[in-house]
Write an enzyme that holds these catalytic residues in place. Structure first.
Site, PDB file in Angstrom:
ATOM      1  N   TYR A  76      31.647  16.882 -61.610  1.00 14.52           N
ATOM      2  CA  TYR A  76      30.854  17.802 -62.439  1.00 14.52           C
ATOM      3  C   TYR A  76      30.228  16.970 -63.542  1.00 14.52           C
ATOM      4  CZ  TYR A  76      33.361  21.721 -60.254  1.00 14.52           C
ATOM      5  OH  TYR A  76      33.878  22.632 -59.363  1.00 14.52           O
ATOM      6  N   PRO A 129      28.977  29.903 -60.596  1.00 14.91           N
ATOM      7  CA  PRO A 129      29.774  29.141 -59.627  1.00 14.91           C
ATOM      8  C   PRO A 129      30.470  27.899 -60.196  1.00 14.91           C
ATOM      9  CG  PRO A 129      27.419  28.850 -59.191  1.00 14.91           C
ATOM     10  CD  PRO A 129      27.534  29.886 -60.258  1.00 14.91           C
TER      11      PRO A 129
HETATM   12  P1  RFL Z   1      29.889  39.045 -50.408  1.00 17.17           P
HETATM   13  O1  RFL Z   1      30.240  37.718 -49.831  1.00 17.17           O
HETATM   14  O2  RFL Z   1      28.596  39.191 -51.102  1.00 17.17           O
HETATM   15  O3  RFL Z   1      29.973  40.086 -49.207  1.00 17.17           O
HETATM   16  C1  RFL Z   1      29.519  41.406 -49.333  1.00 17.17           C
HETATM   17  C2  RFL Z   1      29.147  41.930 -47.938  1.00 17.17           C
HETATM   18  O4  RFL Z   1      28.741  43.289 -48.051  1.00 17.17           O
HETATM   19  C3  RFL Z   1      27.579  43.493 -47.267  1.00 17.17           C
HETATM   20  N1  RFL Z   1      26.849  44.640 -47.810  1.00 17.17           N
HETATM   21  C4  RFL Z   1      26.842  45.862 -47.249  1.00 17.17           C
HETATM   22  N2  RFL Z   1      27.416  46.334 -46.147  1.00 17.17           N
HETATM   23  C5  RFL Z   1      27.189  47.642 -45.841  1.00 17.17           C
HETATM   24  N3  RFL Z   1      26.395  48.460 -46.597  1.00 17.17           N
HETATM   25  C6  RFL Z   1      25.797  48.010 -47.709  1.00 17.17           C
HETATM   26  N4  RFL Z   1      25.022  48.810 -48.429  1.00 17.17           N
HETATM   27  C7  RFL Z   1      26.012  46.664 -48.079  1.00 17.17           C
HETATM   28  N5  RFL Z   1      25.580  45.886 -49.124  1.00 17.17           N
HETATM   29  C8  RFL Z   1      26.099  44.683 -48.929  1.00 17.17           C
HETATM   30  C9  RFL Z   1      26.837  42.172 -47.367  1.00 17.17           C
HETATM   31  O5  RFL Z   1      25.927  42.005 -46.293  1.00 17.17           O
HETATM   32  C10 RFL Z   1      27.980  41.174 -47.332  1.00 17.17           C
HETATM   33  O6  RFL Z   1      28.292  40.761 -46.022  1.00 17.17           O
HETATM   34  O7  RFL Z   1      30.992  39.565 -51.424  1.00 17.17           O
HETATM   35  P2  RFL Z   1      32.598  39.310 -51.475  1.00 17.17           P
HETATM   36  O8  RFL Z   1      33.227  39.627 -50.153  1.00 17.17           O
HETATM   37  O9  RFL Z   1      33.059  40.009 -52.688  1.00 17.17           O
HETATM   38  O10 RFL Z   1      32.759  37.733 -51.649  1.00 17.17           O
HETATM   39  C11 RFL Z   1      32.310  37.092 -52.799  1.00 17.17           C
HETATM   40  C12 RFL Z   1      31.943  35.638 -52.485  1.00 17.17           C
HETATM   41  O11 RFL Z   1      31.065  35.607 -51.371  1.00 17.17           O
HETATM   42  C13 RFL Z   1      31.303  34.938 -53.694  1.00 17.17           C
HETATM   43  O12 RFL Z   1      31.992  35.300 -54.868  1.00 17.17           O
HETATM   44  C14 RFL Z   1      31.326  33.402 -53.572  1.00 17.17           C
HETATM   45  O13 RFL Z   1      30.466  32.962 -52.559  1.00 17.17           O
HETATM   46  C15 RFL Z   1      30.932  32.754 -54.895  1.00 17.17           C
HETATM   47  N6  RFL Z   1      30.866  31.282 -54.840  1.00 17.17           N
HETATM   48  C16 RFL Z   1      32.008  30.512 -54.885  1.00 17.17           C
HETATM   49  N7  RFL Z   1      33.235  31.095 -54.888  1.00 17.17           N
HETATM   50  C17 RFL Z   1      34.366  30.328 -54.849  1.00 17.17           C
HETATM   51  O14 RFL Z   1      35.474  30.883 -54.870  1.00 17.17           O
HETATM   52  N8  RFL Z   1      34.325  28.938 -54.811  1.00 17.17           N
HETATM   53  C18 RFL Z   1      33.132  28.281 -54.808  1.00 17.17           C
HETATM   54  O15 RFL Z   1      33.132  27.043 -54.703  1.00 17.17           O
HETATM   55  C19 RFL Z   1      31.922  29.068 -54.869  1.00 17.17           C
HETATM   56  N9  RFL Z   1      30.714  28.462 -54.860  1.00 17.17           N
HETATM   57  C20 RFL Z   1      29.620  30.647 -54.806  1.00 17.17           C
HETATM   58  C21 RFL Z   1      29.575  29.216 -54.819  1.00 17.17           C
HETATM   59  C22 RFL Z   1      28.427  31.377 -54.736  1.00 17.17           C
HETATM   60  C23 RFL Z   1      27.221  30.706 -54.715  1.00 17.17           C
HETATM   61  N10 RFL Z   1      26.050  31.487 -54.637  1.00 17.17           N
HETATM   62  C24 RFL Z   1      25.107  31.355 -53.579  1.00 17.17           C
HETATM   63  C25 RFL Z   1      25.931  32.643 -55.486  1.00 17.17           C
HETATM   64  C26 RFL Z   1      28.371  28.550 -54.809  1.00 17.17           C
HETATM   65  C27 RFL Z   1      27.186  29.280 -54.787  1.00 17.17           C
HETATM   66  C28 RFL Z   1      25.892  28.530 -54.836  1.00 17.17           C
HETATM   67  C1  PHB Z   2      30.574  23.969 -53.344  1.00 19.30           C
HETATM   68  O1  PHB Z   2      31.036  22.998 -52.705  1.00 19.30           O
HETATM   69  O2  PHB Z   2      29.733  24.726 -52.852  1.00 19.30           O
HETATM   70  C2  PHB Z   2      31.011  24.195 -54.734  1.00 19.30           C
HETATM   71  C3  PHB Z   2      32.026  23.422 -55.261  1.00 19.30           C
HETATM   72  C4  PHB Z   2      32.433  23.631 -56.577  1.00 19.30           C
HETATM   73  C5  PHB Z   2      31.817  24.592 -57.335  1.00 19.30           C
HETATM   74  C6  PHB Z   2      30.819  25.382 -56.808  1.00 19.30           C
HETATM   75  C7  PHB Z   2      30.398  25.188 -55.489  1.00 19.30           C
HETATM   76  O3  PHB Z   2      32.218  24.761 -58.623  1.00 19.30           O
END
Ligand code: RFL
Ligand code: PHB
Length: 399
Positions: free
Chosen positions: A208, A299
């Site tokens: 980081y 994130p």
């Molecule tokens: P999701 O994954 O958004 O899934 C929600 C699902 O609901 C569907 N949906 C519907 N279905 C039916 N009817 C509707 N009206 C609906 N509206 C939506 C969607 O299609 C989808 O399939 O939520 P969930 O399950 O709460 O999970 C959350 C995680 O996906 C999210 O918090 C993480 O991806 C965040 N995140 C990270 N989390 C970590 O723990 N470690 C990480 O390293 C990390 N890195 C990240 C991240 C998120 C990122 N972005 C793109 C925001 C890195 C990035 C760049």
């Molecule tokens: C990732 O690998 O996508 C990633 C790792 C660490 C973070 C966020 C995203 O804090």
């Protein structure tokens, strides 16, 4: 495999097949509780979204408990430390040593989803893909139901409870009356430009980096696949970031580690805005919000997916108590118990974002405060312990 007929009644209707919805579905299935997952997209779409990379110990433990950890054990990369860089300096925080042996595992959310979906078929966890126009009804009472459209036909699913696992843009949260719902929000004046490339990572751990041009993060998906991010402007278009410009800026911002970056063609490039957001309460009547439907973290702390996992672990415990012991204590305490952990992860993610990013309003004083804090963390075991215990994930409080 032929689709099972869509039932008209279940015990728990789960909206959304992301990590929250799918972990909950598996937990309930294992406990013999009926659930149906309604997902508005198809499997390829959900599995194809490039998102989280860092899995906390609690999520690894849950995958183990569910018997879904074979690929994670074989392919996941266990990290015992993480690195912070600033102003040409770099130092390591030995998370395992500072937290009594706790680690995180680098294993992409896409892989987690694949494991959850593959096992769903084998175990009879029912998912309705392409469920359109999902709407929640009678959520304040004891006879809630969900309507949706599938293949052009209107459907109704009666249930005892609804789990709103449909992410930040879902229908569940807006189904709660405005006078009940309170929301708390911080929108950050920048985004993350993320790139995936099949090149070896520049380090065996994450880095980081706080650079005066802005934040950079070196992460990975495997020993041959790198995931890199740089802070960008919210007005930036992807076209403004051809690969060469991305690699140049990344190498500059990573400081000493930049020289070790292997460049290659990117095969995924996207911009994500950063936001802190919390909904209170996380329950209204028969509806329980879980994961991104209830809260968003920037994130930086790698907490989003992990919070989704801990929310549904707590909710599943409560629902199991209802069906096995006739006790509502667990579901009645769900919102408070989940929010206590959520707010701590919000605080950590907000703090870590503030420490490592360049804000447009920052002046020389603000920048020196960041550098002084990084230097302090470098020199202080107490400060490193605070960072480490939050990064590996705080324990789940007892119900
Ligand atoms: P999701 O994954 O958004 O899934 C929600 C699902 O609901 C569907 N949906 C519907 N279905 C039916 N009817 C509707 N009206 C609906 N509206 C939506 C969607 O299609 C989808 O399939 O939520 P969930 O399950 O709460 O999970 C959350 C995680 O996906 C999210 O918090 C993480 O991806 C965040 N995140 C990270 N989390 C970590 O723990 N470690 C990480 O390293 C990390 N890195 C990240 C991240 C998120 C990122 N972005 C793109 C925001 C890195 C990035 C760049
Ligand atoms: C990732 O690998 O996508 C990633 C790792 C660490 C973070 C966020 C995203 O804090």
């Amino acid at each position: 495999m032929a689709d099972n007929p869509i039932p008209t009644r279940t015990q728990v209707a789960i909206v959304g097949a992301g990590p929250a919805g799918m972990f909950l579905a598996h937990l309930l299935r294992k406990a013999g509780i009926d659930a149906v997952v309604l997902e508005r997209k198809d499997r390829e779409y959900v599995e194809g979204r490039v998102r989280a990379g860092v899995v906390e110990q609690v999520a690894v433990d849950l995958m183990t408990e569910l018997g879904l950890d074979a690929r994670l054990r074989a392919e996941g990369l266990v990290h015992t430390g993480t690195n912070l860089a600033y102003d040409g300096e770099i130092f390591r925080v030995d998370m395992a040593e500072l937290t009594g042996g706790k680690t995180v595992t680098v294993y992409g959310q896409q892989e987690v989803m694949k494991d959850l979906f593959d096992a769903a078929e084998d175990r009879g966890v029912q998912i309705v893909w392409d469920a359109e126009d999902v709407a929640l009804h009678e959520i304040a009472g004891s006879k809630p139901y969900v309507t949706f459209r599938k293949d052009g036909a209107e459907r109704r699913l009666d249930c005892d409870f609804i789990a709103g696992c449909d992410g930040y843009h879902g229908v569940s949260r807006p189904s709660i009356p405005d006078d009940v719902l309170r929301t708390f929000e911080r929108v950050y004046p920048f985004g993350w430009l993320g790139v995936l490339a099949d090149v070896p990572p520049c380090d065996h751990e994450l880095i980081y980096s706080n650079h005066e041009n802005g934040f950079a993060l070196a992460s990975m998906r495997s020993l041959t696949r790198s995931r890199y991010y740089i802070q960008c402007s919210l007005d930036d278009e992807l076209e403004a970031w051809p690969d060469d410009r991305f690699w140049d800026e990344l190498c500059l911002r990573l400081g000493p580690a930049g020289a070790r970056v292997t460049r290659g063609p990117s095969f995924e490039k996207s911009i994500a805005p950063l936001r802190s957001f919390v909904t209170e309460p996380m329950r209204y009547g028969a509806l329980f919000l879980c994961g991104d439907a209830a809260h968003i973290v920037p994130p930086t702390g790698a907490k989003g997916m992990n919070l989704a996992v801990t929310d549904v672990t707590m909710l599943a415990e409560g629902l199991i108590d209802v069906y096995r012991a006739g006790s509502a204590a667990g579901i009645d305490g769900y919102s408070q118990r989940a929010l206590a952990r959520v707010w701590k992860a919000e605080r950590f993610s907000w703090w870590f974002t503030g420490l490592t990013h360049r804000f447009p309003t920052m002046d020389g004083f603000d920048r020196r405060m960041q550098l002084a804090e990084l230097a302090y963390i470098r020199s202080s075991r107490a400060a490193q312990t605070t960072l480490a215990e939050n990064y590996v994930g705080l324990p789940l409080a007892k119900a």
